[in-house]
Design a protein around this motif. Structure first.
Motif, PDB file in Angstrom:
ATOM      1  N   VAL A 198       0.863  -1.188   0.000  1.00 15.61           N
ATOM      2  CA  VAL A 198       0.000   0.000   0.000  1.00 15.61           C
ATOM      3  C   VAL A 198       0.895   1.232   0.000  1.00 15.61           C
ATOM      4  CG1 VAL A 198      -1.772   1.302   1.235  1.00 15.61           C
ATOM      5  CG2 VAL A 198      -1.818  -1.205   1.266  1.00 15.61           C
ATOM      6  N   LEU A 199       0.704   2.098  -0.986  1.00 15.02           N
ATOM      7  CA  LEU A 199       1.490   3.325  -1.099  1.00 15.02           C
ATOM      8  C   LEU A 199       0.558   4.520  -1.160  1.00 15.02           C
ATOM      9  CD1 LEU A 199       4.128   4.949  -1.733  1.00 15.02           C
ATOM     10  CD2 LEU A 199       3.666   4.490  -4.154  1.00 15.02           C
ATOM     11  N   GLY A 200       0.882   5.534  -0.376  1.00 19.07           N
ATOM     12  CA  GLY A 200       0.174   6.805  -0.446  1.00 19.07           C
ATOM     13  C   GLY A 200       1.168   7.914  -0.720  1.00 19.07           C
ATOM     14  N   MET A 201       0.820   8.819  -1.634  1.00 18.03           N
ATOM     15  CA  MET A 201       1.718   9.916  -1.973  1.00 18.03           C
ATOM     16  C   MET A 201       0.929  11.151  -2.357  1.00 18.03           C
ATOM     17  SD  MET A 201       3.118   8.266  -5.571  1.00 18.03           S
ATOM     18  CE  MET A 201       4.222   9.633  -5.932  1.00 18.03           C
ATOM     19  N   MET A 202       1.407  12.330  -1.963  1.00 19.22           N
ATOM     20  CA  MET A 202       0.736  13.564  -2.340  1.00 19.22           C
ATOM     21  C   MET A 202       1.033  13.984  -3.779  1.00 19.22           C
ATOM     22  SD  MET A 202      -1.349  14.273  -0.024  1.00 19.22           S
ATOM     23  CE  MET A 202      -1.932  15.796  -0.749  1.00 19.22           C
ATOM     24  N   PRO A 203       2.272  13.875  -4.269  1.00 20.65           N
ATOM     25  CA  PRO A 203       2.538  14.237  -5.672  1.00 20.65           C
ATOM     26  C   PRO A 203       1.790  13.323  -6.641  1.00 20.65           C
ATOM     27  CG  PRO A 203       4.565  14.177  -4.398  1.00 20.65           C
ATOM     28  CD  PRO A 203       3.515  13.557  -3.543  1.00 20.65           C
ATOM     29  N   HIS A 204       1.614  13.818  -7.867  1.00 19.67           N
ATOM     30  CA  HIS A 204       0.815  13.136  -8.880  1.00 19.67           C
ATOM     31  C   HIS A 204       1.696  12.471  -9.950  1.00 19.67           C
ATOM     32  CE1 HIS A 204      -3.304  14.664  -7.921  1.00 19.67           C
ATOM     33  NE2 HIS A 204      -2.608  15.625  -7.324  1.00 19.67           N
ATOM     34  N   PRO A 205       1.968  11.180  -9.868  1.00 19.76           N
ATOM     35  CA  PRO A 205       2.754  10.527 -10.924  1.00 19.76           C
ATOM     36  C   PRO A 205       2.013  10.456 -12.249  1.00 19.76           C
ATOM     37  CG  PRO A 205       1.894   8.897  -9.394  1.00 19.76           C
ATOM     38  CD  PRO A 205       1.616  10.240  -8.789  1.00 19.76           C
ATOM     39  N   GLU A 206       0.682  10.409 -12.201  1.00 26.54           N
ATOM     40  CA  GLU A 206      -0.101  10.303 -13.435  1.00 26.54           C
ATOM     41  C   GLU A 206      -0.020  11.582 -14.271  1.00 26.54           C
ATOM     42  OE1 GLU A 206      -3.112  12.258 -10.678  1.00 26.54           O
ATOM     43  OE2 GLU A 206      -1.304  11.011 -10.549  1.00 26.54           O
ATOM     44  N   ARG A 207       0.335  12.687 -13.644  1.00 22.92           N
ATOM     45  CA  ARG A 207       0.464  13.955 -14.366  1.00 22.92           C
ATOM     46  C   ARG A 207       1.884  14.155 -14.906  1.00 22.92           C
ATOM     47  NH1 ARG A 207      -2.957  18.229 -10.540  1.00 22.92           N
ATOM     48  NH2 ARG A 207      -4.922  17.058 -10.544  1.00 22.92           N
ATOM     49  N   ALA A 208       2.725  13.152 -14.706  1.00 22.32           N
ATOM     50  CA  ALA A 208       4.091  13.207 -15.234  1.00 22.32           C
ATOM     51  C   ALA A 208       4.405  11.872 -15.892  1.00 22.32           C
ATOM     52  CB  ALA A 208       5.084  13.501 -14.119  1.00 22.32           C
ATOM     53  N   SER A 209       3.479  11.408 -16.722  1.00 25.34           N
ATOM     54  CA  SER A 209       3.646  10.118 -17.392  1.00 25.34           C
ATOM     55  C   SER A 209       3.578  10.220 -18.908  1.00 25.34           C
ATOM     56  CB  SER A 209       2.569   9.137 -16.896  1.00 25.34           C
ATOM     57  OG  SER A 209       2.764   8.817 -15.533  1.00 25.34           O
ATOM     58  N   ASP A 210       3.385  11.413 -19.403  1.00 23.43           N
ATOM     59  CA  ASP A 210       3.279  11.637 -20.837  1.00 23.43           C
ATOM     60  C   ASP A 210       4.177  12.812 -21.195  1.00 23.43           C
ATOM     61  OD1 ASP A 210       2.510  12.258 -23.466  1.00 23.43           O
ATOM     62  OD2 ASP A 210       0.422  11.715 -23.116  1.00 23.43           O
ATOM     63  N   SER A 211       5.054  12.628 -22.164  1.00 20.78           N
ATOM     64  CA  SER A 211       5.989  13.689 -22.538  1.00 20.78           C
ATOM     65  C   SER A 211       5.263  14.960 -22.984  1.00 20.78           C
ATOM     66  CB  SER A 211       6.925  13.204 -23.638  1.00 20.78           C
ATOM     67  OG  SER A 211       6.195  12.797 -24.780  1.00 20.78           O
ATOM     68  N   LEU A 212       4.041  14.819 -23.456  1.00 18.23           N
ATOM     69  CA  LEU A 212       3.269  15.995 -23.865  1.00 18.23           C
ATOM     70  C   LEU A 212       2.987  16.935 -22.695  1.00 18.23           C
ATOM     71  CD1 LEU A 212       0.673  14.398 -26.316  1.00 18.23           C
ATOM     72  CD2 LEU A 212       2.666  15.784 -26.916  1.00 18.23           C
ATOM     73  N   LEU A 213       3.038  16.374 -21.476  1.00 23.08           N
ATOM     74  CA  LEU A 213       2.785  17.174 -20.279  1.00 23.08           C
ATOM     75  C   LEU A 213       4.069  17.739 -19.683  1.00 23.08           C
ATOM     76  CD1 LEU A 213       0.062  14.969 -18.558  1.00 23.08           C
ATOM     77  CD2 LEU A 213      -0.255  16.986 -20.001  1.00 23.08           C
ATOM     78  N   GLY A 214       5.193  17.470 -20.328  1.00 21.86           N
ATOM     79  CA  GLY A 214       6.444  18.076 -19.885  1.00 21.86           C
ATOM     80  C   GLY A 214       7.336  17.227 -19.019  1.00 21.86           C
ATOM     81  N   GLY A 215       6.977  15.989 -18.780  1.00 18.61           N
ATOM     82  CA  GLY A 215       7.827  15.127 -17.964  1.00 18.61           C
ATOM     83  C   GLY A 215       7.266  13.725 -17.870  1.00 18.61           C
ATOM     84  N   THR A 216       8.146  12.749 -17.677  1.00 19.44           N
ATOM     85  CA  THR A 216       7.706  11.343 -17.610  1.00 19.44           C
ATOM     86  C   THR A 216       8.258  10.625 -16.381  1.00 19.44           C
ATOM     87  OG1 THR A 216       9.561  10.680 -19.033  1.00 19.44           O
ATOM     88  CG2 THR A 216       7.461  11.150 -20.121  1.00 19.44           C
ATOM     89  N   ASP A 217       8.680  11.371 -15.368  1.00 18.08           N
ATOM     90  CA  ASP A 217       9.229  10.731 -14.182  1.00 18.08           C
ATOM     91  C   ASP A 217       8.213   9.840 -13.481  1.00 18.08           C
ATOM     92  OD1 ASP A 217      11.707  11.796 -14.557  1.00 18.08           O
ATOM     93  OD2 ASP A 217      11.528  13.359 -13.023  1.00 18.08           O
ATOM     94  N   GLY A 218       6.933  10.158 -13.632  1.00 20.63           N
ATOM     95  CA  GLY A 218       5.908   9.352 -12.972  1.00 20.63           C
ATOM     96  C   GLY A 218       5.646   8.033 -13.658  1.00 20.63           C
ATOM     97  N   MET A 219       5.949   7.929 -14.942  1.00 18.00           N
ATOM     98  CA  MET A 219       5.656   6.708 -15.681  1.00 18.00           C
ATOM     99  C   MET A 219       6.401   5.495 -15.120  1.00 18.00           C
ATOM    100  SD  MET A 219       4.061   5.021 -17.923  1.00 18.00           S
ATOM    101  CE  MET A 219       3.283   5.992 -19.210  1.00 18.00           C
ATOM    102  N   ARG A 220       7.601   5.733 -14.588  1.00 20.94           N
ATOM    103  CA  ARG A 220       8.375   4.609 -14.074  1.00 20.94           C
ATOM    104  C   ARG A 220       7.704   3.943 -12.874  1.00 20.94           C
ATOM    105  NH1 ARG A 220      14.141   7.443 -13.766  1.00 20.94           N
ATOM    106  NH2 ARG A 220      12.849   9.289 -14.052  1.00 20.94           N
ATOM    107  N   LEU A 221       6.907   4.703 -12.150  1.00 25.10           N
ATOM    108  CA  LEU A 221       6.152   4.099 -11.049  1.00 25.10           C
ATOM    109  C   LEU A 221       5.145   3.094 -11.594  1.00 25.10           C
ATOM    110  CD1 LEU A 221       4.817   5.753  -7.887  1.00 25.10           C
ATOM    111  CD2 LEU A 221       3.195   4.508  -9.312  1.00 25.10           C
ATOM    112  N   PHE A 222       4.412   3.490 -12.619  1.00 23.62           N
ATOM    113  CA  PHE A 222       3.409   2.593 -13.198  1.00 23.62           C
ATOM    114  C   PHE A 222       4.071   1.404 -13.898  1.00 23.62           C
ATOM    115  CE2 PHE A 222       1.234   6.699 -12.882  1.00 23.62           C
ATOM    116  CZ  PHE A 222       0.081   6.317 -12.220  1.00 23.62           C
ATOM    117  N   GLU A 223       5.203   1.634 -14.535  1.00 24.33           N
ATOM    118  CA  GLU A 223       5.928   0.531 -15.174  1.00 24.33           C
ATOM    119  C   GLU A 223       6.447  -0.452 -14.132  1.00 24.33           C
ATOM    120  OE1 GLU A 223       7.541   2.935 -19.133  1.00 24.33           O
ATOM    121  OE2 GLU A 223       8.795   2.805 -17.332  1.00 24.33           O
TER     122      GLU A 223
END
Length: 235
Positions: A198-223
């Motif tokens: 179980v993980l809880g986090m305040m930052p939004h990884p889903e908003r940093a998973s598409d290069s169109l949004l300016g960053g993909t650092d969050g995608m590695r969490l989902f991967e």
């Protein structure tokens, strides 16, 4: 394939953002789970998204914890299955007792919307196995009550047990007070339970998973989630 479930409360506003990542970018089956549903047995991973569940009446996440979907999520977690809470979802997980502590008003008592550096504290978890230990990543935040609080004993337990997964940090990874956007104790941005499922986090990884949004650092969490579930299937 990994089947994701995204819980939808009245007031959720990040549920479709998460589903875009899991369903459109990662091509995984994703079910939107209305808060009144109680049968989540078909799901591998449950995500409690950001937003303002039930309008944040009483306090953030206080009403959502009683929903049938969250009661089923608690059982899901007790079985060792994966649960991720993002922003308001983190607040809901603490209210439901799946994670210790609480999220209270930001130090400066105003809503914060920004992109912030985080230091990855653990890489032996399903969520973080695609990051390097000590790596500094950048994720968006958007909250008014993201100030993590817990009593001294709980904070000690979190530190000793390695349950702090992400910390607010400077760009070079140091714990400077100026890098803490909301006053969270010990610069905590995300924690897990003792089992790590179980993980809880305040930052939004889903908003940093598409290069169109300016960053993909969050995608590695989902991967990392996909890789972990693949390992479980092979085992």
């Amino acid at each position: 394939m990994v089947k994701f479930g995204v819980i939808v409360f009245p007031g959720s506003n990040c549920d479709r953002d998460v589903a875009y990542v899991t369903q459109s970018l990662l091509q995984q089956p994703t079910r939107m789970v209305w808060h009144e549903e109680s049968d989540l047995a078909d799901l591998d991973v449950i995500i409690v998204p950001g937003g303002f569940s039930y309008g944040d009446y009483l306090r953030c996440g206080a009403i959502a914890r009683f929903s049938p979907a969250m009661q089923a999520t608690i059982k899901h977690a007790e079985q060792g299955k994966l649960v991720l809470g993002i922003c308001n979802g983190f607040q809901v997980l603490t209210e439901a007792g799946l994670l210790p502590g609480a999220l209270v008003r930001n130090r400066d008592l105003h809503f914060i919307c920004d992109r912030v550096p985080l230091r990855v504290e653990r890489t032996d978890l399903p969520w973080t196995q695609h990051y390097q230990s000590g790596a500094v990543i950048t994720l968006p935040i958007a909250h008014g009550e993201g100030n993590y609080y817990a009593d001294a004993d709980t904070l000690t337990e979190l530190e000793v047990n390695g349950q702090i997964v992400f910390r607010y940090a400077t760009a070079d990874g140091s714990n400077d007070p100026s890098s803490n956007p909301n006053g969270s104790l010990n610069n905590i941005a995300g924690i897990c339970n003792r089992k790590g499922n179980v993980l809880g986090m305040m930052p939004h990884p889903e908003r940093a998973s598409d290069s169109l949004l300016g960053g993909t650092d969050g995608m590695r969490l989902f991967e990392g989630i996909l890789a972990a579930m693949g390992d479980r299937v092979r085992a």
